[in-house]
Design a protein around this motif. Structure first.
Motif, mmCIF file in Angstrom:
data_model
loop_
_atom_site.group_PDB
_atom_site.id
_atom_site.type_symbol
_atom_site.label_atom_id
_atom_site.label_comp_id
_atom_site.label_asym_id
_atom_site.label_seq_id
_atom_site.Cartn_x
_atom_site.Cartn_y
_atom_site.Cartn_z
ATOM 1 N N GLY A 185 0.782 -1.224 0.000
ATOM 2 C CA GLY A 185 0.000 0.000 0.000
ATOM 3 C C GLY A 185 0.814 1.274 0.000
ATOM 4 N N ARG A 186 2.139 1.173 -0.148
ATOM 5 C CA ARG A 186 2.989 2.360 -0.171
ATOM 6 C C ARG A 186 3.858 2.334 -1.426
ATOM 7 N NH1 ARG A 186 4.814 4.725 5.456
ATOM 8 N NH2 ARG A 186 2.839 4.573 6.564
ATOM 9 N N SER A 187 4.199 3.495 -1.910
ATOM 10 C CA SER A 187 4.958 3.585 -3.151
ATOM 11 C C SER A 187 6.027 4.654 -3.033
ATOM 12 C CB SER A 187 4.023 3.910 -4.321
ATOM 13 O OG SER A 187 3.501 5.232 -4.189
ATOM 14 N N ALA A 188 6.851 4.735 -4.069
ATOM 15 C CA ALA A 188 7.890 5.764 -4.099
ATOM 16 C C ALA A 188 7.270 7.153 -4.126
ATOM 17 C CB ALA A 188 8.794 5.553 -5.316
ATOM 18 N N HIS A 189 6.125 7.303 -4.773
ATOM 19 C CA HIS A 189 5.490 8.623 -4.836
ATOM 20 C C HIS A 189 4.918 9.047 -3.489
ATOM 21 C CE1 HIS A 189 5.672 7.848 -9.218
ATOM 22 N NE2 HIS A 189 5.852 9.148 -9.261
ATOM 23 N N ASP A 190 4.529 8.085 -2.663
ATOM 24 C CA ASP A 190 4.119 8.436 -1.302
ATOM 25 C C ASP A 190 5.294 9.040 -0.539
ATOM 26 O OD1 ASP A 190 1.460 7.536 -1.548
ATOM 27 O OD2 ASP A 190 2.100 5.474 -1.238
ATOM 28 N N ALA A 191 6.484 8.442 -0.706
ATOM 29 C CA ALA A 191 7.672 8.974 -0.039
ATOM 30 C C ALA A 191 8.039 10.351 -0.594
ATOM 31 C CB ALA A 191 8.845 8.007 -0.208
ATOM 32 N N LEU A 192 7.960 10.516 -1.906
ATOM 33 C CA LEU A 192 8.277 11.811 -2.515
ATOM 34 C C LEU A 192 7.325 12.897 -2.023
ATOM 35 C CD1 LEU A 192 8.896 10.511 -6.132
ATOM 36 C CD2 LEU A 192 10.610 11.654 -4.717
ATOM 37 N N ASP A 193 6.053 12.578 -1.953
ATOM 38 C CA ASP A 193 5.079 13.569 -1.499
ATOM 39 C C ASP A 193 5.255 13.883 -0.019
ATOM 40 O OD1 ASP A 193 4.107 13.608 -4.028
ATOM 41 O OD2 ASP A 193 2.330 12.395 -3.630
ATOM 42 N N ALA A 194 5.556 12.852 0.780
ATOM 43 C CA ALA A 194 5.779 13.088 2.209
ATOM 44 C C ALA A 194 6.964 14.022 2.424
ATOM 45 C CB ALA A 194 6.011 11.758 2.922
ATOM 46 N N LEU A 195 8.016 13.830 1.636
ATOM 47 C CA LEU A 195 9.189 14.697 1.766
ATOM 48 C C LEU A 195 8.857 16.126 1.366
ATOM 49 C CD1 LEU A 195 12.215 15.088 2.254
ATOM 50 C CD2 LEU A 195 12.605 14.373 -0.116
ATOM 51 N N ALA A 196 8.150 16.292 0.253
ATOM 52 C CA ALA A 196 7.805 17.640 -0.215
ATOM 53 C C ALA A 196 6.927 18.364 0.804
ATOM 54 C CB ALA A 196 7.107 17.561 -1.569
ATOM 55 N N VAL A 197 5.942 17.675 1.343
ATOM 56 C CA VAL A 197 5.050 18.282 2.325
ATOM 57 C C VAL A 197 5.797 18.585 3.620
ATOM 58 C CG1 VAL A 197 3.010 17.886 3.761
ATOM 59 C CG2 VAL A 197 2.968 17.277 1.347
ATOM 60 N N GLY A 198 6.670 17.651 4.041
ATOM 61 C CA GLY A 198 7.423 17.869 5.266
ATOM 62 C C GLY A 198 8.328 19.079 5.185
ATOM 63 N N VAL A 199 9.048 19.227 4.079
ATOM 64 C CA VAL A 199 9.946 20.375 3.916
ATOM 65 C C VAL A 199 9.153 21.679 3.831
ATOM 66 C CG1 VAL A 199 11.618 21.447 2.362
ATOM 67 C CG2 VAL A 199 11.768 19.004 2.844
ATOM 68 N N THR A 200 7.994 21.617 3.181
ATOM 69 C CA THR A 200 7.199 22.834 2.969
ATOM 70 C C THR A 200 6.489 23.291 4.241
ATOM 71 O OG1 THR A 200 6.834 22.172 0.666
ATOM 72 C CG2 THR A 200 5.376 23.854 1.562
ATOM 73 N N ARG A 201 5.955 22.363 5.008
ATOM 74 C CA ARG A 201 5.086 22.725 6.122
ATOM 75 C C ARG A 201 5.763 22.654 7.489
ATOM 76 N NH1 ARG A 201 -0.910 20.417 4.427
ATOM 77 N NH2 ARG A 201 -1.000 21.492 2.421
#
Length: 499
Positions: A185-201
């Motif tokens: 249920g997890r993918s590379a794009h989940d990790a990419l999005d989590a990183l982008a959101v984490g850095v931004t917020r």
């Protein structure tokens, strides 16, 4: 049904059947009672042993693992050698994969599938199963080096997938939320999005890009076994994991033993890697963030690719030094040439400009180059575009394949290139990466144009005709993925994607 005619539930006798020393009484107590009210036999037994029975058994394992984080499972092997489980694992094996040292292919094994699975089940049940050596091959990496890849025999793949399916029910309740690699249920794009959101917020001003040197080749077998035994003390499960780790490697006709590492390509390797890093890195990093960090800290891990964000540079430097020491205890080392601490985040450009240091540096993660950028409204965003070295490597691969297909028909090559482009768009089609997608399509067009002209010195192909070909066969780039915060909001449902 197991070997003694018992039900396939988690109920075990009031003693450790495998005489495992040091197993806590909680494991015996937890497995010795049903998880639901009523008659345990009625809760676990089905009239027919089918897919529903398999799922029910796995669900009970997950329930037990979630209910008590200290439970150690003593009776799991009977879930593995069931013919239904092995059949399900067989159909999940890649059908066109290269055969191992025995030459058995998926198709040839399936010609007499039921008998082969029954014999395999009996061998697993009676302890007569033996792991075979792994065939070692090398595939080129993007930086020009060779990546070792292990090809296991088909029956090893089947059993490993069955074991992985059972163990995942336990470890999926333990793994941290910031671990994304090779998990259901997890993918590379989940990790990419989590990183982008984490850095931004989050309050991230520094990014630590961690690179582990030869991770899969340096996993310590003894430590890995100890980590597995934190949760699993079924000797048959642990013994077979040891068999796969010690099976040896066959390379250029010579067999040599393996004292460390787990072969990349084996079905059980991703789970073993996640277990190893869960105990070596994830639990320790989560503790460090809670107890040692003075500011905010985010963590995103996809297999052995790790990126961390820090609010304060001092936290990042202390963490990096202690991480070196931590890895040293478990036979891991950092690749100092690729491990970098860079200034990155919403204030990075402004701070560096004030100091006269130029634009913030970028870093690569999962095939994308991440850099600091802003929208037209001046809002900070993490810009993600296709990493140049990944694009160059893929174009080089396409160029070599076109040479092999030099005399294939235009229709055949067009269909193949069409599938290549669609696969590229599916992975790299993230917001704000449209320019790189168009560039990739342009370069593929040029490669095909040159390949067609090379077919004959009398070729009359020109760019006008080539344009008609590309319109016929080449799909235009599409952004197929949502913006990071949209996916993260749906998948995490309010929980932090970096915790």
């Amino acid at each position: 049904m197991n070997g003694r005619g018992k039900s396939d539930s988690l109920i075990v006798p009031r003693k450790f059947p495998n005489k495992v020393r040091g197993a806590p009484r909680t494991a015996e107590g937890m497995e010795g009672r049903g998880l639901a009210k009523g008659n345990p036999d009625q809760q676990t037994r089905f009239r027919t042993q089918g897919r529903g029975d398999l799922r029910h058994a796995l669900r009970r394992i997950r329930q037990a693992a979630r209910k008590d984080k200290r439970i150690r499972f003593t009776a799991l092997w009977h879930h593995v050698y069931r013919v239904e489980r092995l059949r399900e694992a067989y159909y999940k094996v890649k059908r066109n994969a290269s055969p191992g040292v025995d030459g058995e292919t998926w198709r040839s094994y399936g010609e007499n599938l039921e008998e082969n699975l029954w014999v395999l089940s009996q061998r697993l049940r009676q302890g007569a199963y033996r792991a075979k050596p792994v065939k070692r091959v090398y595939i080129p990496k993007g930086d020009g080096r060779q990546r070792p890849l292990g090809i296991t025999v088909l029956e090893d793949k089947i059993v490993q997938r069955a074991v992985t399916q059972v163990l995942e029910e336990i470890y999926e309740t333990d793994f941290k939320g910031f671990s994304y690699g090779f998990r259901p249920g997890r993918s590379a794009h989940d990790a990419l999005d989590a990183l982008a959101v984490g850095v931004t917020r989050k309050k991230v001003s520094w990014v630590l890009d961690v690179d582990i040197r030869g991770f899969f080749d340096t996993i310590d077998h003894e430590w890995l076994t100890k980590f597995v035994e934190h949760r699993v003390v079924d000797r048959r499960v642990v013994r077979h994991i040891r068999k796969w780790l010690k099976a040896g490697v066959l390379e250029e006709g010579m067999q040599r033993p393996t004292e460390e590492g787990t072969p990349q390509g084996a079905s059980v390797s991703p789970l073993m890697a996640n277990i190893y890093l869960h105990y070596v890195l994830d639990l320790w990093a989560a503790w460090w963030r809670k107890k040692r960090a003075h500011g905010e800290m985010i963590i995103v891990r996809y297999a052995d690719d790790v990126v961390m964000g820090f609010q304060h540079r001092s936290d990042a430097e202390v963490f990096l030094e202690e991480l070196r020491q931590r890895f040293g205890k478990f036979n891991l080392t950092l690749n100092e040439d690729k491990t970098r601490l860079i200034e990155f985040g919403r204030f990075a450009a402004e701070n560096r400009k004030r100091r006269g240091e130029g634009k913030p540096e970028s870093f690569e993660f999962l095939g994308f180059t991440h850099s600091c950028s802003r929208t037209r409204n001046g809002k900070f965003v993490v810009l993600r575009h296709t990493a140049r070295r990944r694009m160059r490597a893929k174009l080089k691969e396409i160029k070599e394949e076109l040479r092999q297909r030099l005399h294939s028909s235009i229709q055949e090559i067009g269909r193949w290139l069409q599938s290549v482009l669609r696969g590229h768009y599916r992975y790299y089609g993230v917001p704000r990466n449209g320019r790189a997608l168009n560039a990739f399509r342009h370069f593929v067009t040029r490669l095909w144009f040159r390949a067609i002209r090379r077919r004959s010195q009398k070729s009359r192909i020109n760019w006008k005709k080539m344009d008609r070909l590309t319109k016929r066969w080449f799909p235009y780039p599409k952004i197929l993925h949502p913006y990071p915060w949209q996916r993260v909001r749906v998948t995490t449902q309010g929980r932090s994607p970096v915790r």
